[in-house]
Design a protein around this motif. Sequence first.
Motif, PDB file in Angstrom:
ATOM      1  N   PRO A  93       7.239  40.807 143.906  1.00  0.00           N
ATOM      2  CA  PRO A  93       7.491  40.283 145.256  1.00  0.00           C
ATOM      3  C   PRO A  93       6.286  40.284 146.185  1.00  0.00           C
ATOM      4  CG  PRO A  93       8.534  42.430 144.942  1.00  0.00           C
ATOM      5  CD  PRO A  93       8.066  41.987 143.602  1.00  0.00           C
ATOM      6  N   ASN A  94       5.298  41.135 145.921  1.00  0.00           N
ATOM      7  CA  ASN A  94       4.126  41.187 146.793  1.00  0.00           C
ATOM      8  C   ASN A  94       2.944  40.381 146.239  1.00  0.00           C
ATOM      9  OD1 ASN A  94       3.946  43.002 144.685  1.00  0.00           O
ATOM     10  ND2 ASN A  94       2.757  44.514 145.832  1.00  0.00           N
ATOM     11  N   ALA A  95       3.205  39.451 145.315  1.00  0.00           N
ATOM     12  CA  ALA A  95       2.135  38.637 144.746  1.00  0.00           C
ATOM     13  C   ALA A  95       1.529  37.724 145.811  1.00  0.00           C
ATOM     14  CB  ALA A  95       2.673  37.809 143.589  1.00  0.00           C
ATOM     15  N   THR A  96       0.215  37.695 145.858  1.00  0.00           N
ATOM     16  CA  THR A  96      -0.485  36.830 146.801  1.00  0.00           C
ATOM     17  C   THR A  96      -0.910  35.519 146.152  1.00  0.00           C
ATOM     18  OG1 THR A  96      -2.584  37.924 146.254  1.00  0.00           O
ATOM     19  CG2 THR A  96      -1.335  38.775 148.148  1.00  0.00           C
ATOM     20  N   HIS A  97      -1.005  35.511 144.827  1.00  0.00           N
ATOM     21  CA  HIS A  97      -1.367  34.301 144.088  1.00  0.00           C
ATOM     22  C   HIS A  97      -0.601  34.308 142.778  1.00  0.00           C
ATOM     23  CE1 HIS A  97      -3.725  30.934 142.594  1.00  0.00           C
ATOM     24  NE2 HIS A  97      -3.862  31.595 141.452  1.00  0.00           N
ATOM     25  N   ILE A  98       0.021  33.175 142.453  1.00  0.00           N
ATOM     26  CA  ILE A  98       0.780  33.055 141.212  1.00  0.00           C
ATOM     27  C   ILE A  98       0.258  31.849 140.435  1.00  0.00           C
ATOM     28  CG2 ILE A  98       3.045  32.587 140.186  1.00  0.00           C
ATOM     29  CD1 ILE A  98       4.288  34.008 142.592  1.00  0.00           C
ATOM     30  N   PHE A  99      -0.045  32.070 139.182  1.00  0.00           N
ATOM     31  CA  PHE A  99      -0.486  30.992 138.297  1.00  0.00           C
ATOM     32  C   PHE A  99       0.566  30.810 137.202  1.00  0.00           C
ATOM     33  CE2 PHE A  99      -2.354  29.768 134.240  1.00  0.00           C
ATOM     34  CZ  PHE A  99      -2.972  28.572 134.579  1.00  0.00           C
ATOM     35  N   THR A 100       0.974  29.576 136.971  1.00  0.00           N
ATOM     36  CA  THR A 100       1.881  29.264 135.874  1.00  0.00           C
ATOM     37  C   THR A 100       1.275  28.128 135.062  1.00  0.00           C
ATOM     38  OG1 THR A 100       3.157  27.668 137.181  1.00  0.00           O
ATOM     39  CG2 THR A 100       3.916  29.960 137.199  1.00  0.00           C
ATOM     40  N   ALA A 101       1.413  28.195 133.755  1.00  0.00           N
ATOM     41  CA  ALA A 101       0.894  27.144 132.887  1.00  0.00           C
ATOM     42  C   ALA A 101       1.887  26.880 131.776  1.00  0.00           C
ATOM     43  CB  ALA A 101      -0.461  27.540 132.301  1.00  0.00           C
ATOM     44  N   PRO A 102       2.193  25.624 131.512  1.00  0.00           N
ATOM     45  CA  PRO A 102       3.133  25.312 130.442  1.00  0.00           C
ATOM     46  C   PRO A 102       2.530  25.550 129.069  1.00  0.00           C
ATOM     47  CG  PRO A 102       2.172  23.304 131.320  1.00  0.00           C
ATOM     48  CD  PRO A 102       1.673  24.423 132.186  1.00  0.00           C
ATOM     49  N   THR A 103       3.379  25.707 128.086  1.00  0.00           N
ATOM     50  CA  THR A 103       2.957  25.788 126.689  1.00  0.00           C
ATOM     51  C   THR A 103       3.615  24.634 125.938  1.00  0.00           C
ATOM     52  OG1 THR A 103       4.806  27.171 125.960  1.00  0.00           O
ATOM     53  CG2 THR A 103       2.885  28.300 126.901  1.00  0.00           C
ATOM     54  N   MET A 104       3.418  24.553 124.634  1.00  0.00           N
ATOM     55  CA  MET A 104       4.059  23.499 123.850  1.00  0.00           C
ATOM     56  C   MET A 104       5.555  23.726 123.722  1.00  0.00           C
ATOM     57  SD  MET A 104       1.480  22.178 120.865  1.00  0.00           S
ATOM     58  CE  MET A 104       1.184  23.764 120.109  1.00  0.00           C
ATOM     59  N   ASN A 105       5.980  24.985 123.929  1.00  0.00           N
ATOM     60  CA  ASN A 105       7.404  25.295 123.932  1.00  0.00           C
ATOM     61  C   ASN A 105       7.976  24.956 125.309  1.00  0.00           C
ATOM     62  OD1 ASN A 105       9.906  26.812 124.303  1.00  0.00           O
ATOM     63  ND2 ASN A 105       9.387  27.907 122.421  1.00  0.00           N
ATOM     64  N   PHE A 106       9.008  24.133 125.354  1.00  0.00           N
ATOM     65  CA  PHE A 106       9.544  23.653 126.634  1.00  0.00           C
ATOM     66  C   PHE A 106       9.898  24.796 127.574  1.00  0.00           C
ATOM     67  CE2 PHE A 106      13.029  22.455 129.443  1.00  0.00           C
ATOM     68  CZ  PHE A 106      12.571  21.272 129.984  1.00  0.00           C
ATOM     69  N   PHE A 107      10.460  25.892 127.058  1.00  0.00           N
ATOM     70  CA  PHE A 107      10.966  26.962 127.914  1.00  0.00           C
ATOM     71  C   PHE A 107       9.929  28.050 128.197  1.00  0.00           C
ATOM     72  CE2 PHE A 107      14.813  25.190 125.944  1.00  0.00           C
ATOM     73  CZ  PHE A 107      15.556  24.910 127.078  1.00  0.00           C
ATOM     74  N   GLN A 108       8.847  28.096 127.450  1.00  0.00           N
ATOM     75  CA  GLN A 108       7.873  29.178 127.609  1.00  0.00           C
ATOM     76  C   GLN A 108       6.709  28.736 128.494  1.00  0.00           C
ATOM     77  OE1 GLN A 108       6.441  31.270 124.223  1.00  0.00           O
ATOM     78  NE2 GLN A 108       8.472  31.620 123.336  1.00  0.00           N
ATOM     79  N   TRP A 109       6.334  29.628 129.421  1.00  0.00           N
ATOM     80  CA  TRP A 109       5.213  29.384 130.325  1.00  0.00           C
ATOM     81  C   TRP A 109       4.327  30.620 130.364  1.00  0.00           C
ATOM     82  CZ3 TRP A 109       4.921  25.212 134.159  1.00  0.00           C
ATOM     83  CH2 TRP A 109       5.917  24.241 133.979  1.00  0.00           C
ATOM     84  N   ARG A 110       3.024  30.408 130.448  1.00  0.00           N
ATOM     85  CA  ARG A 110       2.116  31.517 130.732  1.00  0.00           C
ATOM     86  C   ARG A 110       2.184  31.806 132.225  1.00  0.00           C
ATOM     87  NH1 ARG A 110      -1.065  28.148 127.430  1.00  0.00           N
ATOM     88  NH2 ARG A 110      -1.535  29.037 125.383  1.00  0.00           N
ATOM     89  N   VAL A 111       2.154  33.078 132.579  1.00  0.00           N
ATOM     90  CA  VAL A 111       2.154  33.426 133.997  1.00  0.00           C
ATOM     91  C   VAL A 111       1.102  34.499 134.257  1.00  0.00           C
ATOM     92  CG1 VAL A 111       4.591  32.840 134.298  1.00  0.00           C
ATOM     93  CG2 VAL A 111       3.959  35.196 133.756  1.00  0.00           C
ATOM     94  N   ALA A 112       0.513  34.425 135.412  1.00  0.00           N
ATOM     95  CA  ALA A 112      -0.408  35.452 135.887  1.00  0.00           C
ATOM     96  C   ALA A 112      -0.231  35.538 137.393  1.00  0.00           C
ATOM     97  CB  ALA A 112      -1.849  35.106 135.524  1.00  0.00           C
TER      98      ALA A 112
END
Length: 327
Positions: free
Chosen positions: A191-210
């Motif tokens: 909840p206290n994240a100041t920056h969120i990165f999301t990136a898709p993968t070849m799997n429709f439901f899976q995403w990389r997150v940082a």
Amino acid sequence: MDTGTHIAMGVAISGLALADSTVATEPATMGAVFAGIMVGSLIPDIDTVLKLRNNAVYLRNHRGITHSVPAVMLWPLLISILLTFIVPGASFFHVWAWTFLAVFTHVFVDIFNSYGTQALRPFSHKWVAIGVINTFDPIIFGLHVIAILAWVFGADPVFTMSILYVVIFFYYLLRFAVKSAVKNAVKKTIPNATHIFTAPTMNFFQWRVAATTDVYHYVGRAYGRSITIYERFEREVMPMSPQVEVALEDPNMQAFTSFSPLYRWSISEEGHIYEVRLIDLRYRSKGYYPFVAVAHVNEDLEVVNSYTGWIFSEEKLRKKLNFAPNN
């Protein structure tokens, strides 16, 4: 997008071009238009040849000037001039119009993956990366293959390709919705994240997150709305020293920092060599962070070797650097 998908899109746009009566009825124009579309679908990626120089030059320039506003205007013009010279009977305007659509489509679809493009140059050098489609999306590629096969087996190309792109339009909307759901799930997890990165993968439901907070970097994976955090790194300010300052001035290191918005650092000494390493946190794969930049600095404050790029083992990195530590 990957080269295979750009080729498939070129074939699909060729099918759409048959809606143009001049293209459909004049063989010379049809041949030139089809050639222009295929070349236009690939030409912005001509900057891939920069890999022959080094990764630093490639990273800083790939999808840069060749995907810019002037390039989108210039490529179709150059291609059309060449093709109508080779095929004198072809209509210049029709060749130019369909080639322009192919070039524009290439640049446009590239902005939707996490790498992005500098499509707004020269007005802005900012990378435009929406991050909803993986560089290779098997669903988009598969839909193109199905449509192309339907054309081969006798389906009307204009109708088939029109349906294809209506379906893909709604697929893109769905990807935006999924990304929003993933981002909201990360916010609830951190909840206290100041920056969120999301990136898709070849799997429709899976995403990389940082994600980043004032204190930590978090790295994980999303499966639907379920977030798994794999690692947490404490955020620390990189200590400055003459060796670090020299390392950060190296072209490989600068290329990395211009490309990566989320990374951590490590500093170590091996023998008389000072190593500065930057590690991109966005692309964790099987417990390893493959996108890095490394510089080795000697006692005379000289960079003796450096590298930036994708490396999936420490052994391969050492080979790239041609570095063997002194024992």
